[in-house]
Enzyme design. Structure first.
Site, PDB file in Angstrom:
ATOM      1  N   ASP A  83      -8.142  -2.974  10.805  1.00  0.00           N
ATOM      2  CA  ASP A  83      -9.009  -4.116  10.769  1.00  0.00           C
ATOM      3  C   ASP A  83      -8.693  -4.757   9.295  1.00  0.00           C
ATOM      4  OD1 ASP A  83      -9.806  -1.937   9.095  1.00  0.00           O
ATOM      5  OD2 ASP A  83     -11.960  -2.302   9.477  1.00  0.00           O
ATOM      6  N   TYR A 112       0.792  -1.299   0.186  1.00  0.00           N
ATOM      7  CA  TYR A 112      -0.031   0.208  -0.002  1.00  0.00           C
ATOM      8  C   TYR A 112       0.728   1.276   0.155  1.00  0.00           C
ATOM      9  CZ  TYR A 112      -4.916   1.247   1.003  1.00  0.00           C
ATOM     10  OH  TYR A 112      -6.200   1.889   1.179  1.00  0.00           O
TER      11      TYR A 112
HETATM   12  N1  LIG Z   1     -27.714  -4.946  15.139  1.00  0.00           N
HETATM   13  C1  LIG Z   1     -27.041  -4.431  14.147  1.00  0.00           C
HETATM   14  N2  LIG Z   1     -26.380  -3.190  14.167  1.00  0.00           N
HETATM   15  C2  LIG Z   1     -25.735  -2.845  12.979  1.00  0.00           C
HETATM   16  N3  LIG Z   1     -25.622  -3.523  11.981  1.00  0.00           N
HETATM   17  C3  LIG Z   1     -26.248  -4.719  11.549  1.00  0.00           C
HETATM   18  C4  LIG Z   1     -26.851  -5.433  12.988  1.00  0.00           C
HETATM   19  N4  LIG Z   1     -27.188  -6.579  12.651  1.00  0.00           N
HETATM   20  C5  LIG Z   1     -26.736  -6.649  11.430  1.00  0.00           C
HETATM   21  N5  LIG Z   1     -26.237  -5.705  10.719  1.00  0.00           N
HETATM   22  C6  LIG Z   1     -25.694  -5.542   9.372  1.00  0.00           C
HETATM   23  O1  LIG Z   1     -24.004  -5.509   9.551  1.00  0.00           O
HETATM   24  C7  LIG Z   1     -23.551  -4.425   8.847  1.00  0.00           C
HETATM   25  C8  LIG Z   1     -22.439  -3.847   9.724  1.00  0.00           C
HETATM   26  O2  LIG Z   1     -21.433  -4.686   9.827  1.00  0.00           O
HETATM   27  P1  LIG Z   1     -20.491  -4.932  11.201  1.00  0.00           P
HETATM   28  O3  LIG Z   1     -21.353  -5.146  11.959  1.00  0.00           O
HETATM   29  O4  LIG Z   1     -19.522  -6.011  10.738  1.00  0.00           O
HETATM   30  O5  LIG Z   1     -19.922  -3.484  10.901  1.00  0.00           O
HETATM   31  P2  LIG Z   1     -19.175  -2.674  12.180  1.00  0.00           P
HETATM   32  O6  LIG Z   1     -19.214  -3.053  13.510  1.00  0.00           O
HETATM   33  O7  LIG Z   1     -19.078  -1.624  11.890  1.00  0.00           O
HETATM   34  O8  LIG Z   1     -17.483  -3.235  11.780  1.00  0.00           O
HETATM   35  P3  LIG Z   1     -16.491  -2.929  10.616  1.00  0.00           P
HETATM   36  O9  LIG Z   1     -16.386  -1.344  10.970  1.00  0.00           O
HETATM   37  O10 LIG Z   1     -15.346  -3.748  10.965  1.00  0.00           O
HETATM   38  O11 LIG Z   1     -17.247  -2.907   9.343  1.00  0.00           O
HETATM   39  C9  LIG Z   1     -24.608  -3.400   8.417  1.00  0.00           C
HETATM   40  O12 LIG Z   1     -24.574  -3.027   7.141  1.00  0.00           O
HETATM   41  C10 LIG Z   1     -25.927  -4.242   8.693  1.00  0.00           C
HETATM   42  O13 LIG Z   1     -26.570  -4.427   7.645  1.00  0.00           O
HETATM   43  C1  LIG Z   2     -12.206   1.122   5.559  1.00  0.00           C
HETATM   44  C2  LIG Z   2     -12.619   0.964   7.137  1.00  0.00           C
HETATM   45  C3  LIG Z   2     -13.738   2.132   7.501  1.00  0.00           C
HETATM   46  C4  LIG Z   2     -13.352  -0.389   7.229  1.00  0.00           C
HETATM   47  O1  LIG Z   2     -13.753  -0.475   8.520  1.00  0.00           O
HETATM   48  C5  LIG Z   2     -11.370   1.058   7.964  1.00  0.00           C
HETATM   49  O2  LIG Z   2     -10.465   0.102   7.482  1.00  0.00           O
HETATM   50  C6  LIG Z   2     -10.423   2.297   7.702  1.00  0.00           C
HETATM   51  O3  LIG Z   2     -10.754   3.353   8.399  1.00  0.00           O
HETATM   52  N1  LIG Z   2      -9.542   2.400   6.814  1.00  0.00           N
HETATM   53  C7  LIG Z   2      -8.643   3.413   6.923  1.00  0.00           C
HETATM   54  C8  LIG Z   2      -8.337   3.749   5.224  1.00  0.00           C
HETATM   55  C9  LIG Z   2      -7.550   2.730   4.392  1.00  0.00           C
HETATM   56  O4  LIG Z   2      -7.699   1.440   4.783  1.00  0.00           O
HETATM   57  O5  LIG Z   2      -7.049   3.055   3.626  1.00  0.00           O
HETATM   58  K   LIG Z   3     -15.437  -3.526   7.322  1.00  0.00           K
END
Ligand SMILES: Nc1ncnc2c1ncn2[C@@H]1O[C@H](COP(=O)(O)OP(=O)(O)OP(=O)(O)O)[C@@H](O)[C@H]1O
Ligand SMILES: CC(C)(CO)[C@@H](O)C(=O)NCCC(=O)O
Ligand SMILES: [K+]
Length: 244
Positions: free
Chosen positions: A96, A87
């Site tokens: 992540d 990158y």
């Molecule tokens: N209770 C809930 N709250 C939020 N999102 C949910 C829920 N249940 C299912 N989802 C689905 O999960 C997706 C979000 O994914 P996830 O929970 O993996 O995101 P996150 O916690 O922000 O993690 P990351 O930032 O790593 O993607 C949403 O697009 C939604 O459709």
């Molecule tokens: C793209 C997300 C928001 C996904 O969780 C996270 O990996 C992030 O904040 N990344 C920084 C930008 C990059 O990965 O280039």
């Molecule tokens: K993600």
């Protein structure tokens, strides 16, 4: 026992591992962080290590209170990773995505790998068979697409994720479900076609909150594992211990 914690942009996920086996999984909100981790550690007093990957606005200090109880490791770009990072802005690469790439590299050695994380944002990460991390793509997640359409228009309602009846949406709600869900399926299939053109063979790992919903709708068969980030966190931590 290792307690792994994934702090995403929407919610927090955690798993307790004994070796490579996940004994229990938890999902909770950011405001419940300290209380929930306390509860998990009461349930699993044999946890000796707490391992965190955070892309949210929660910093290392939030875990200070646990340091007298067990070893705390907060992953950063300074850690050792099992791939060569190509990158051009390695310092801005999400932790992540680095953990997902590390997990894919360790779990599927010596092959091309594409990791798709369908979370708040959808991320694509490609690691080639020589363990070069090449990058990928970032696009809005399913829920974000629904929210953005509602927030930035006057007439589009806020919908929750639902399978469209057809690609020809015959009502406002059906048109929106078709746009979000089919749009994403076309996006993934399109990306996979691009990678196929340039790399003859690769495995695909689909993870994140929407992985199970999406897996059955894709043209390409994909191995879906919604716990892949936490498994990778556990595995990358073992790698770090062995290579530090
Ligand atoms: N209770 C809930 N709250 C939020 N999102 C949910 C829920 N249940 C299912 N989802 C689905 O999960 C997706 C979000 O994914 P996830 O929970 O993996 O995101 P996150 O916690 O922000 O993690 P990351 O930032 O790593 O993607 C949403 O697009 C939604 O459709
Ligand atoms: C793209 C997300 C928001 C996904 O969780 C996270 O990996 C992030 O904040 N990344 C920084 C930008 C990059 O990965 O280039
Ligand atoms: K993600």
């Amino acid at each position: 026992m290792v307690l792994t914690v994934d702090i995403g942009n929407t919610r927090i996920k955690a798993s307790v591992f004994e070796g490579s086996t996940a004994l229990d999984n938890f999902i909770f909100e950011k405001k419940e962080l300290v209380e929930k981790i306390k509860n998990i550690l009461e349930k699993f007093p044999n946890c000796s290590d707490l391992v965190v990957a955070s892309v949210g606005n929660i910093e290392k200090q939030a875990f200070l209170t646990f340091e007298k109880q067990l070893k705390v490791h907060f992953f950063t770009h300074e850690d050792v990773f099992p791939f060569h990072n190509k990158y051009t802005t390695p310092k801005t690469l999400g932790i992540d995505r680095m953990i997902l790439a590390a997990g894919a590299t360790l779990k599927f050695p010596k092959q091309n790998r594409l990791v798709i994380d369908a979370g708040t944002c959808i991320t694509y990460d490609f690691i080639d068979e020589n363990d070069n991390y090449l990058g990928g793509a970032i696009s809005p997640g399913l829920r974000l697409r629904y929210e953005a359409m509602h927030n930035y228009t006057a007439r589009l309602p806020l919908l929750t994720l639902e399978a469209p009846e057809s690609y020809i949406g015959n009502s406002t709600t059906q048109a929106m479900h078709s746009g979000v869900v089919n749009g994403f399926v076309y996006e993934i299939d399109g990306f996979i076609d691009d990678y196929r053109r340039d790399f003859s063979n690769f495995i695909i790992i689909l993870t994140g909150g929407d992985a199970d919903f999406l897996a059955k709708r894709l043209k390409n068969t994909i191995f879906a594992n919604s716990n892949f980030l936490l498994e990778s966190l556990n595995q990358t931590y073992q790698y770090k211990i062995d290579n530090d």
